[in-house]
Every structure is written in structure tokens, then in C-alpha cells.
Design an enzyme around this catalytic site. Sequence first.
Site, PDB file in Angstrom:
ATOM      1  CE  LYS A   1      -4.513  -0.401   2.168  1.00 23.86           C
ATOM      2  NZ  LYS A   1      -5.208  -0.243   3.448  1.00 23.86           N
TER       3      LYS A   1
HETATM    4  C1  E4P Z   1      -8.525   0.434   3.144  1.00 24.98           C
HETATM    5  O1  E4P Z   1      -7.688  -0.236   2.590  1.00 24.98           O
HETATM    6  C2  E4P Z   1      -8.389   1.032   4.482  1.00 24.98           C
HETATM    7  O2  E4P Z   1      -7.691   0.140   5.313  1.00 24.98           O
HETATM    8  C3  E4P Z   1      -9.695   1.273   5.179  1.00 24.98           C
HETATM    9  O3  E4P Z   1     -10.785   0.960   4.366  1.00 24.98           O
HETATM   10  C4  E4P Z   1      -9.796   2.594   5.869  1.00 24.98           C
HETATM   11  O4  E4P Z   1     -11.063   2.719   6.447  1.00 24.98           O
HETATM   12  P1  E4P Z   1     -11.439   3.762   7.594  1.00 24.98           P
HETATM   13  O5  E4P Z   1     -11.763   5.066   6.941  1.00 24.98           O
HETATM   14  O6  E4P Z   1     -12.633   3.165   8.269  1.00 24.98           O
HETATM   15  O7  E4P Z   1     -10.236   3.863   8.505  1.00 24.98           O
END
Ligand code: E4P
Length: 216
Positions: free
Chosen positions: A84
Site C-alpha cells: 500500500k
Molecule cells: C482500506 O484499505 C483502508 O484500510 C480502510 O478501508 C480505511 O477505512 P477507515 O476510513 O474506516 O479507517
Amino acid sequence: MRIFLDTANIDQIKQSVKRGVISGVTTNPTLMSREKPADYETAIKEICAIVPGPVSAEVVVEDAKSMIEQARNIATWAPNIAVKIPATPDGLETISILAKEGIKVNMTLCFSLNQAILGALAGATYVSPFVGRLDDIGHDGMQLVKDIVEIFKYYELATQVIAASIRHPQHCVVAAKSGAHIATVPYKVLQQMMHHPLTDIGVTRFLADWRRISPE
Ligand code: E4P
């Protein structure tokens, strides 16, 4: 649409894999910190061994040089890693280099169509528009998912769209209708997706009726 689980919790991952519905996992530093792992690498390797598909592990440094170095290392942890990388200018530089090396990248923290297009052009395997966080500030997160899907289709960009930051089952319904390739969902939402009160009432009634005619 495929479903990824948005968690770093081993029990939740095992349970969901057992049900045969998830084909990947996304983690992030916040989710990881909740599990208090002794060691990041060991925790990600454990998840990778359980999940039949890509597992996103995020870099935790900021500049391109450090992200490239860290991402190259993370990519060696398991064959099913997607690294990521955030949707920043340094992130784009990082993505373009990693993509040329055949490393799968999930461009994270994507909040605009422009960022998604640039991520795809740089060679990201996935882009993750954060729906819930856009909704939180009064924008329409799902509209962004629709726009990205439409533009990627129009220009034949192979990058897959992960609807992320999902907060409730209706997000999943709209993600599916919008043509998102993947929705990454928290465990609680996965449970909610399956639950329906009429199913519970139906099962109870069928079993009660059956007990009436079947001997003990
Ligand atoms: C995606 O890959 C992220 O880990 C995640 O969806 C973030 O979500 P949040 O806004 O609930 O922290």
C-alpha cells in the site's frame, strides 16, 4: 464484485476465510496497531499464509526513496503481498518504480478521480477510494467510486477499483452496483451483509414446524 476483509485481526480473518467469501485482506497502520503485534513482518506473514489472495501491507515512511526501499522489502514477505502506497507525489514516483519491478501496489488514501487516474497511469494494480471518509466530510464517496470505474472502463485502464473505508452494508450494495471490482469491508459489515431478520424468523419457524412432526 470480490470482497476483501479490512482488518489485521487473525480470528476475524480465519473465520471469514472459513466461510469462503473473502479473497483478500487489506491492513493499514491503524488496524495493525489495534492488534499490537510483536513484529510487523511476522504479523503480515501470518495473514498471508491464511488468505487465498492479495494481502495489502502499507509502507510506514514518507519520502519516495524510503518508500521504495521499504516496499521492496515488504514485497519479499510473501508471494501474495500488495504494497500500500499513499496517493501523494512521492507515492506516484514510488508506484511507477515498483510497478516496473512487477511489485503489486494498492494506491491508498485516494480521495479524487485525478488521484485515481494518476495512480493507474503510474501502474498501480489497485486504487482504493476511501468512501466513508469522504462521506464524513459531506462529500459523496460512492460517486467517486462510480466515476473511477466509468473512467477506467472508458480508457481501458487495467487498474482495479477497491471501494474502501466502507462503513455499512448499503455501501457494499452501491459498490457492487457501481461496478467496483472489490469492496474491502470491516468484519462487522461482513456480518451485517449476511444477516437478515426474515432469514432468522424463517429458520426458527421451519425448525419448529419440523419438530412438530418428527419424533424426539
Ligand atoms: C482500506 O484499505 C483502508 O484500510 C480502510 O478501508 C480505511 O477505512 P477507515 O476510513 O474506516 O479507517
